[in-house]
Design an enzyme around this catalytic site. Sequence first.
Site, PDB file in Angstrom:
ATOM      1  N   THR A  77      70.569 110.928 103.985  1.00 59.04           N
ATOM      2  CA  THR A  77      70.481 111.922 105.069  1.00 59.04           C
ATOM      3  C   THR A  77      69.027 112.371 105.207  1.00 59.04           C
ATOM      4  O   THR A  77      68.471 112.406 106.315  1.00 59.04           O
ATOM      5  CB  THR A  77      71.397 113.129 104.762  1.00 59.04           C
ATOM      6  OG1 THR A  77      72.739 112.648 104.694  1.00 59.04           O
ATOM      7  CG2 THR A  77      71.276 114.207 105.832  1.00 59.04           C
ATOM      8  N   ASN A 164      79.236 102.403 109.096  1.00 55.74           N
ATOM      9  CA  ASN A 164      80.010 102.874 107.944  1.00 55.74           C
ATOM     10  C   ASN A 164      81.501 103.057 108.230  1.00 55.74           C
ATOM     11  O   ASN A 164      82.290 103.190 107.311  1.00 55.74           O
ATOM     12  CB  ASN A 164      79.426 104.202 107.442  1.00 55.74           C
ATOM     13  CG  ASN A 164      79.251 105.218 108.541  1.00 55.74           C
ATOM     14  OD1 ASN A 164      78.610 104.939 109.557  1.00 55.74           O
ATOM     15  ND2 ASN A 164      79.818 106.398 108.383  1.00 55.74           N
ATOM     16  N   GLN A 192      74.848 101.053 104.327  1.00 55.23           N
ATOM     17  CA  GLN A 192      76.053 100.249 104.088  1.00 55.23           C
ATOM     18  C   GLN A 192      75.746  98.746 104.045  1.00 55.23           C
ATOM     19  O   GLN A 192      76.663  97.940 103.905  1.00 55.23           O
ATOM     20  CB  GLN A 192      77.119 100.536 105.154  1.00 55.23           C
ATOM     21  CG  GLN A 192      77.580 101.981 105.194  1.00 55.23           C
ATOM     22  CD  GLN A 192      78.459 102.387 104.014  1.00 55.23           C
ATOM     23  OE1 GLN A 192      78.943 101.555 103.252  1.00 55.23           O
ATOM     24  NE2 GLN A 192      78.667 103.698 103.855  1.00 55.23           N
ATOM     25  N   SER A 212      70.911 104.736 100.163  1.00 53.89           N
ATOM     26  CA  SER A 212      71.479 105.800  99.338  1.00 53.89           C
ATOM     27  C   SER A 212      72.020 105.205  98.042  1.00 53.89           C
ATOM     28  O   SER A 212      72.753 104.210  98.070  1.00 53.89           O
ATOM     29  CB  SER A 212      72.607 106.482 100.111  1.00 53.89           C
ATOM     30  OG  SER A 212      73.157 107.502  99.327  1.00 53.89           O
ATOM     31  N   ALA A 213      71.672 105.833  96.914  1.00 54.14           N
ATOM     32  CA  ALA A 213      72.075 105.282  95.612  1.00 54.14           C
ATOM     33  C   ALA A 213      73.584 105.365  95.381  1.00 54.14           C
ATOM     34  O   ALA A 213      74.177 104.461  94.790  1.00 54.14           O
ATOM     35  CB  ALA A 213      71.338 106.027  94.501  1.00 54.14           C
ATOM     36  N   HIS A 214      74.208 106.463  95.852  1.00 52.62           N
ATOM     37  CA  HIS A 214      75.611 106.665  95.453  1.00 52.62           C
ATOM     38  C   HIS A 214      76.597 105.744  96.157  1.00 52.62           C
ATOM     39  O   HIS A 214      77.783 105.733  95.832  1.00 52.62           O
ATOM     40  CB  HIS A 214      76.019 108.137  95.611  1.00 52.62           C
ATOM     41  CG  HIS A 214      76.235 108.623  97.005  1.00 52.62           C
ATOM     42  ND1 HIS A 214      77.506 108.744  97.549  1.00 52.62           N
ATOM     43  CD2 HIS A 214      75.387 109.039  97.962  1.00 52.62           C
ATOM     44  CE1 HIS A 214      77.399 109.229  98.783  1.00 52.62           C
ATOM     45  NE2 HIS A 214      76.119 109.417  99.055  1.00 52.62           N
ATOM     46  N   THR A 250      59.156 117.926  93.031  1.00 51.36           N
ATOM     47  CA  THR A 250      59.174 117.232  91.739  1.00 51.36           C
ATOM     48  C   THR A 250      60.277 116.182  91.728  1.00 51.36           C
ATOM     49  O   THR A 250      61.429 116.485  92.067  1.00 51.36           O
ATOM     50  CB  THR A 250      59.398 118.260  90.602  1.00 51.36           C
ATOM     51  OG1 THR A 250      58.375 119.248  90.713  1.00 51.36           O
ATOM     52  CG2 THR A 250      59.358 117.608  89.235  1.00 51.36           C
ATOM     53  N   CYS A 341      82.126 112.452 105.981  1.00 47.01           N
ATOM     54  CA  CYS A 341      81.473 113.674 106.468  1.00 47.01           C
ATOM     55  C   CYS A 341      82.342 114.403 107.476  1.00 47.01           C
ATOM     56  O   CYS A 341      82.265 115.611 107.624  1.00 47.01           O
ATOM     57  CB  CYS A 341      80.143 113.362 107.131  1.00 47.01           C
ATOM     58  SG  CYS A 341      79.131 112.306 106.153  1.00 47.01           S
TER      59      CYS A 341
HETATM   60  N1  PLP Z   1      74.042 106.720 106.623  1.00 47.59           N
HETATM   61  C1  PLP Z   1      75.175 106.056 106.422  1.00 47.59           C
HETATM   62  C2  PLP Z   1      75.470 104.825 107.223  1.00 47.59           C
HETATM   63  C3  PLP Z   1      76.115 106.509 105.473  1.00 47.59           C
HETATM   64  O1  PLP Z   1      77.255 105.844 105.286  1.00 47.59           O
HETATM   65  C4  PLP Z   1      75.805 107.683 104.745  1.00 47.59           C
HETATM   66  C5  PLP Z   1      76.794 108.223 103.787  1.00 47.59           C
HETATM   67  O2  PLP Z   1      77.651 108.992 104.101  1.00 47.59           O
HETATM   68  C6  PLP Z   1      74.594 108.345 104.986  1.00 47.59           C
HETATM   69  C7  PLP Z   1      73.739 107.833 105.942  1.00 47.59           C
HETATM   70  C8  PLP Z   1      74.219 109.594 104.255  1.00 47.59           C
HETATM   71  O3  PLP Z   1      73.876 109.292 102.912  1.00 47.59           O
HETATM   72  P1  PLP Z   1      73.718 110.420 101.812  1.00 47.59           P
HETATM   73  O4  PLP Z   1      75.104 110.772 101.369  1.00 47.59           O
HETATM   74  O5  PLP Z   1      72.937 109.758 100.706  1.00 47.59           O
HETATM   75  O6  PLP Z   1      72.979 111.554 102.404  1.00 47.59           O
END
Ligand code: PLP
Length: 391
Positions: A77, A164, A192, A212-214, A250, A341
């Site tokens: 994000t 996504n 994705q 995004s790592a997660h 940091t 989301c």
């Molecule tokens: N962009 C896409 C295509 C995503 O699937 C997501 C995850 O929900 C994000 C952005 C946002 O990532 P983050 O959760 O690391 O802020």
Amino acid sequence: MKRIYLDNAATTPLSAAAAAAMAPYLEEGVAAPFGNANSLHSVGREAFTALEDARARVARAIGATRPDEVVFTSGATEADNAALIGMAVAQRERRRLKGGFSGGRVVVSRIEHDAVLHCASALKRLGFEVDFVENDATGHVHADALEAAMREDTLVVSVMAVNNEVGTVNDTAALARIAHEHGALFHVDAVQALGKIAFSVGDAGADAASFSAHKVGGPKGVGVLYLKTRTPFEPFLVGGGQERGLRSGTQNVAGIVGAAAAIDHAVREREAFAARSMRWRDELYEKLCASSRVVAAVDVAPGDERFAPHIVSVCVRGMESQTLILQLDMRGICVSGGSACSSASLDPSHVLSALGTPRNLAQGLLRISFGEQTVQEDIDAFLSAFEEVVA
Ligand code: PLP
């Protein structure tokens, strides 16, 4: 009851590689590597070395040509926001300095994640013009549509690599070419795509990209902004000048080390993961759509590489996503109704609206997404639970 997790496009469990890499940083006390990577003493230098190793590892995994093209952020994000705002503001300033330029325009697709869409709205409030490039009924954004959307005052174009919600894969290289021909910068949200399809920032033609790592077995709250060398960029988070002044604050060394291990592992394992995921994807589309109550959200043919291997997206007639999710959850199955989301919202997904899916059908959207831990038994258990719920 055993829980079966099939919502990996929302987030993934921590991978063994990430957990092992992070473990020393989560120890208590001064013997642990807890340093501030910007300190001059040995504790700081140790953290700095770990940070720069992680940067080099991520740069290799995403296909960057230099480690300093990698900027660590708090997630995708932030990377999306920094890329769009940072490049739009810097490009506008450049053109103003050349003289005779006012305004400034940003073009995004309608199927972007909210991180891009809401950032585009914020840019509008900052005085930029924002327009959409049209997509087709499967969510693909074509080069001729982008060509039609371009104007000479367009500063930035942002189109995602993989959607996504429905898994559409875009030809970002072709889109980047059009953006560049018109003098605009090109950003790609590749969250994705990483570890799911063959992807490199170079091949994608990106000036900036977000990860995004997660989503790949890394910790939450760590992201990557790829910024190609010499890309005009006005930092959006300012302060102590960390990350070469591009993103102050940091650095989260433990999280970054975990992110690098997860990203590296996901990219190395991509082909095997994609092959088994695609078999499950094709099996689910075939079996789910055999019911007259189920319609695929997008037309995916077996083996179709125009869609990501890890996402299955269907609409169930006469049922609402929330009901489906809760009924499946009661049977131990975790799936989602599109983007995590917007899971609390009763409005149909903006992605399905952009595909032209009728509202009543879009309300029954169900997304099943695979991760590294997924096994055939999970697919079988999902299918039998789904049959009970949609009987
Ligand atoms: N962009 C896409 C295509 C995503 O699937 C997501 C995850 O929900 C994000 C952005 C946002 O990532 P983050 O959760 O690391 O802020």
